[in-house]
Design a protein around this motif. Structure first.
Motif, PDB file in Angstrom:
ATOM      1  N   LEU A 143      45.337  39.614  48.314  1.00 40.59           N
ATOM      2  CA  LEU A 143      44.814  38.256  48.264  1.00 40.59           C
ATOM      3  C   LEU A 143      44.169  37.879  49.602  1.00 40.59           C
ATOM      4  CD1 LEU A 143      44.351  35.608  46.865  1.00 40.59           C
ATOM      5  CD2 LEU A 143      46.701  34.932  47.397  1.00 40.59           C
ATOM      6  N   GLN A 144      44.798  38.246  50.703  1.00 40.92           N
ATOM      7  CA  GLN A 144      44.227  37.945  52.016  1.00 40.92           C
ATOM      8  C   GLN A 144      42.874  38.620  52.193  1.00 40.92           C
ATOM      9  OE1 GLN A 144      47.064  38.958  55.069  1.00 40.92           O
ATOM     10  NE2 GLN A 144      48.492  37.320  54.515  1.00 40.92           N
ATOM     11  N   GLU A 145      42.754  39.863  51.720  1.00 40.84           N
ATOM     12  CA  GLU A 145      41.478  40.574  51.837  1.00 40.84           C
ATOM     13  C   GLU A 145      40.401  39.879  51.012  1.00 40.84           C
ATOM     14  OE1 GLU A 145      39.552  45.040  51.188  1.00 40.84           O
ATOM     15  OE2 GLU A 145      41.472  44.514  50.252  1.00 40.84           O
ATOM     16  N   TRP A 146      40.752  39.487  49.799  1.00 36.87           N
ATOM     17  CA  TRP A 146      39.775  38.830  48.933  1.00 36.87           C
ATOM     18  C   TRP A 146      39.343  37.488  49.505  1.00 36.87           C
ATOM     19  CZ3 TRP A 146      42.736  39.767  43.680  1.00 36.87           C
ATOM     20  CH2 TRP A 146      42.841  41.153  43.473  1.00 36.87           C
ATOM     21  N   GLU A 147      40.291  36.792  50.124  1.00 40.06           N
ATOM     22  CA  GLU A 147      39.935  35.518  50.764  1.00 40.06           C
ATOM     23  C   GLU A 147      39.007  35.750  51.949  1.00 40.06           C
ATOM     24  OE1 GLU A 147      43.745  32.597  49.890  1.00 40.06           O
ATOM     25  OE2 GLU A 147      43.884  34.014  51.551  1.00 40.06           O
ATOM     26  N   SER A 148      39.201  36.850  52.668  1.00 37.46           N
ATOM     27  CA  SER A 148      38.347  37.124  53.831  1.00 37.46           C
ATOM     28  C   SER A 148      36.896  37.374  53.431  1.00 37.46           C
ATOM     29  CB  SER A 148      38.884  38.343  54.599  1.00 37.46           C
ATOM     30  OG  SER A 148      38.660  39.550  53.880  1.00 37.46           O
ATOM     31  N   TYR A 149      36.690  37.819  52.177  1.00 33.98           N
ATOM     32  CA  TYR A 149      35.333  38.048  51.679  1.00 33.98           C
ATOM     33  C   TYR A 149      34.806  36.837  50.899  1.00 33.98           C
ATOM     34  CZ  TYR A 149      35.580  42.992  52.947  1.00 33.98           C
ATOM     35  OH  TYR A 149      35.671  44.174  53.646  1.00 33.98           O
ATOM     36  N   ALA A 172      40.763  42.600  40.542  1.00 34.36           N
ATOM     37  CA  ALA A 172      41.733  43.694  40.454  1.00 34.36           C
ATOM     38  C   ALA A 172      41.279  44.737  39.431  1.00 34.36           C
ATOM     39  CB  ALA A 172      43.103  43.142  40.089  1.00 34.36           C
ATOM     40  N   GLU A 173      40.751  44.270  38.304  1.00 32.59           N
ATOM     41  CA  GLU A 173      40.302  45.188  37.249  1.00 32.59           C
ATOM     42  C   GLU A 173      39.115  46.026  37.730  1.00 32.59           C
ATOM     43  OE1 GLU A 173      40.778  46.773  33.378  1.00 32.59           O
ATOM     44  OE2 GLU A 173      42.022  45.380  34.533  1.00 32.59           O
ATOM     45  N   LEU A 174      38.185  45.401  38.419  1.00 30.46           N
ATOM     46  CA  LEU A 174      37.043  46.140  38.955  1.00 30.46           C
ATOM     47  C   LEU A 174      37.481  47.163  39.992  1.00 30.46           C
ATOM     48  CD1 LEU A 174      34.481  43.205  39.269  1.00 30.46           C
ATOM     49  CD2 LEU A 174      34.265  45.203  37.779  1.00 30.46           C
ATOM     50  N   GLY A 175      38.554  46.847  40.707  1.00 27.74           N
ATOM     51  CA  GLY A 175      39.071  47.775  41.707  1.00 27.74           C
ATOM     52  C   GLY A 175      39.525  49.088  41.109  1.00 27.74           C
ATOM     53  N   ARG A 176      39.918  49.052  39.842  1.00 30.51           N
ATOM     54  CA  ARG A 176      40.331  50.284  39.162  1.00 30.51           C
ATOM     55  C   ARG A 176      39.174  51.264  39.032  1.00 30.51           C
ATOM     56  NH1 ARG A 176      41.968  48.852  33.629  1.00 30.51           N
ATOM     57  NH2 ARG A 176      42.327  51.105  33.511  1.00 30.51           N
ATOM     58  N   PHE A 177      37.939  50.737  39.097  1.00 27.65           N
ATOM     59  CA  PHE A 177      36.754  51.583  38.971  1.00 27.65           C
ATOM     60  C   PHE A 177      36.150  51.919  40.341  1.00 27.65           C
ATOM     61  CE2 PHE A 177      37.225  49.303  35.008  1.00 27.65           C
ATOM     62  CZ  PHE A 177      36.987  50.276  34.058  1.00 27.65           C
ATOM     63  N   ARG A 182      34.453  44.159  49.162  1.00 26.56           N
ATOM     64  CA  ARG A 182      33.225  44.002  49.957  1.00 26.56           C
ATOM     65  C   ARG A 182      31.978  44.195  49.108  1.00 26.56           C
ATOM     66  NH1 ARG A 182      31.466  49.192  51.620  1.00 26.56           N
ATOM     67  NH2 ARG A 182      32.954  50.843  51.093  1.00 26.56           N
ATOM     68  N   HIS A 183      32.108  44.974  48.023  1.00 33.04           N
ATOM     69  CA  HIS A 183      30.971  45.178  47.134  1.00 33.04           C
ATOM     70  C   HIS A 183      30.670  43.931  46.309  1.00 33.04           C
ATOM     71  CE1 HIS A 183      32.389  49.624  47.217  1.00 33.04           C
ATOM     72  NE2 HIS A 183      31.509  49.402  48.165  1.00 33.04           N
ATOM     73  N   LEU A 184      31.660  43.057  46.175  1.00 31.63           N
ATOM     74  CA  LEU A 184      31.529  41.906  45.286  1.00 31.63           C
ATOM     75  C   LEU A 184      30.937  40.681  45.983  1.00 31.63           C
ATOM     76  CD1 LEU A 184      34.942  42.228  43.407  1.00 31.63           C
ATOM     77  CD2 LEU A 184      32.709  43.084  42.698  1.00 31.63           C
ATOM     78  N   ARG A 185      30.679  40.799  47.283  1.00 31.21           N
ATOM     79  CA  ARG A 185      30.099  39.651  47.996  1.00 31.21           C
ATOM     80  C   ARG A 185      28.745  39.271  47.427  1.00 31.21           C
ATOM     81  NH1 ARG A 185      30.663  41.369  54.213  1.00 31.21           N
ATOM     82  NH2 ARG A 185      29.966  43.331  53.275  1.00 31.21           N
ATOM     83  N   VAL A 186      27.991  40.271  46.953  1.00 34.22           N
ATOM     84  CA  VAL A 186      26.678  39.969  46.382  1.00 34.22           C
ATOM     85  C   VAL A 186      26.821  39.126  45.115  1.00 34.22           C
ATOM     86  CG1 VAL A 186      26.616  42.128  45.044  1.00 34.22           C
ATOM     87  CG2 VAL A 186      24.485  40.972  45.628  1.00 34.22           C
ATOM     88  N   MET A 187      27.880  39.391  44.323  1.00 29.79           N
ATOM     89  CA  MET A 187      28.125  38.592  43.125  1.00 29.79           C
ATOM     90  C   MET A 187      28.514  37.168  43.494  1.00 29.79           C
ATOM     91  SD  MET A 187      30.166  41.139  40.548  1.00 29.79           S
ATOM     92  CE  MET A 187      29.462  42.715  40.030  1.00 29.79           C
ATOM     93  N   LYS A 188      29.359  37.046  44.522  1.00 31.85           N
ATOM     94  CA  LYS A 188      29.763  35.707  44.971  1.00 31.85           C
ATOM     95  C   LYS A 188      28.560  34.930  45.474  1.00 31.85           C
ATOM     96  CE  LYS A 188      32.790  32.501  46.121  1.00 31.85           C
ATOM     97  NZ  LYS A 188      31.929  31.523  46.815  1.00 31.85           N
TER      98      LYS A 188
END
Length: 245
Positions: A143-149, A172-177, A182-188
């Protein structure tokens, strides 16, 4: 009326387990009445003691028709009466003991005029940090990592809105793949720009003092949000050349 799968041909796991249903089957049964319900939401309500599904030896949840009806009742009380989970749990427990209990009322009943005014600033469902961790089945470090991004952010009071649970479960589900936060910042970033565009369109309506106009702004925001989500999904599918249900 809530429809649960029958035990006939085609009912899959439910038929093999004498009418017990998997969490996915329960989700499908609830979706018609509660289109926004998610697996994470069901797991969260279980963690709060609102439902107690059976478990197979391998740990999979199995729900009875009674579990599904109770779950639907919980969701209705949340949606229609804005009751806290603690109050809902106590109400249901009293009903199961056979007590004739009236529907709980939290605070003063609102008039129709007050409800119109509140529609422009609806109550946001909140969960605490511990509740978010439990609902998404993640650890504090994640959670802390996700908040940092910037993927998840607490509200001003330190709690989180209900959508944070959905976001956490999807990250979390995407992390399984192998897709890292850090890859999801573009989506945010794309989501923030889309939200900004919607805000620009409805801003004049939001500034009105008339409660009905502000209510229109809320309705227009929801309509535009739904359209932008559909467009975004269609563009992604088109770019990938795939067809999804």
């Amino acid at each position: 009326m809530l429809q649960t799968p029958s035990g006939g041909a085609g009912s899959g796991t439910a038929a093999r387990d004498s009418g017990l249903m998997s969490i996915g089957t329960v989700l499908n049964a609830l979706r018609d009445e509660f289109p926004e319900v998610t697996i994470s939401k069901i797991r969260f309500l279980e963690s709060e003691g609102l439902i107690e599904p059976q478990r197979t030896p391998s740990g999979y949840r199995k729900f009875s028709a009674r579990d599904v009806e109770r779950l639907a009742h919980v969701l209705r009380m949340q949606r229609d009466h804005y009751l806290p989970l603690k109050v809902i749990r106590e109400h249901l427990d009293a009903m199961e003991r056979g007590e004739a209990v009236p529907l709980p009322v939290v605070g003063r009943q609102r008039t129709s005029e007050e409800c119109q005014e509140r529609s422009a600033a609806p109550t946001v469902a909140r969960v605490g940090r511990a509740e978010l961790l439990a609902a998404a089945d993640i650890g504090e470090g994640e959670l802390q990592e996700w908040e940092s991004y910037g993927l998840i952010a607490p509200l001003a009071d330190g709690a989180y809105d209900a959508e944070a649970v959905t976001v956490a479960a999807l990250v979390a589900e995407l992390g399984r793949f192998g897709i890292e936060p850090r890859h999801l910042r573009v989506m945010k970033g794309a989501a923030d720009r889309e939200a900004g565009l919607v805000d620009q369109v409805v801003a004049p309506l939001k500034r009105h003092r008339n409660p009905q106009t502000r209510a229109l702004a809320e309705a227009r925001t929801k309509e535009l949000a739904a359209l932008t989500v559909k467009l975004h999904a269609a563009l992604v599918k088109s770019a990938l050349g795939v067809s999804l249900p």
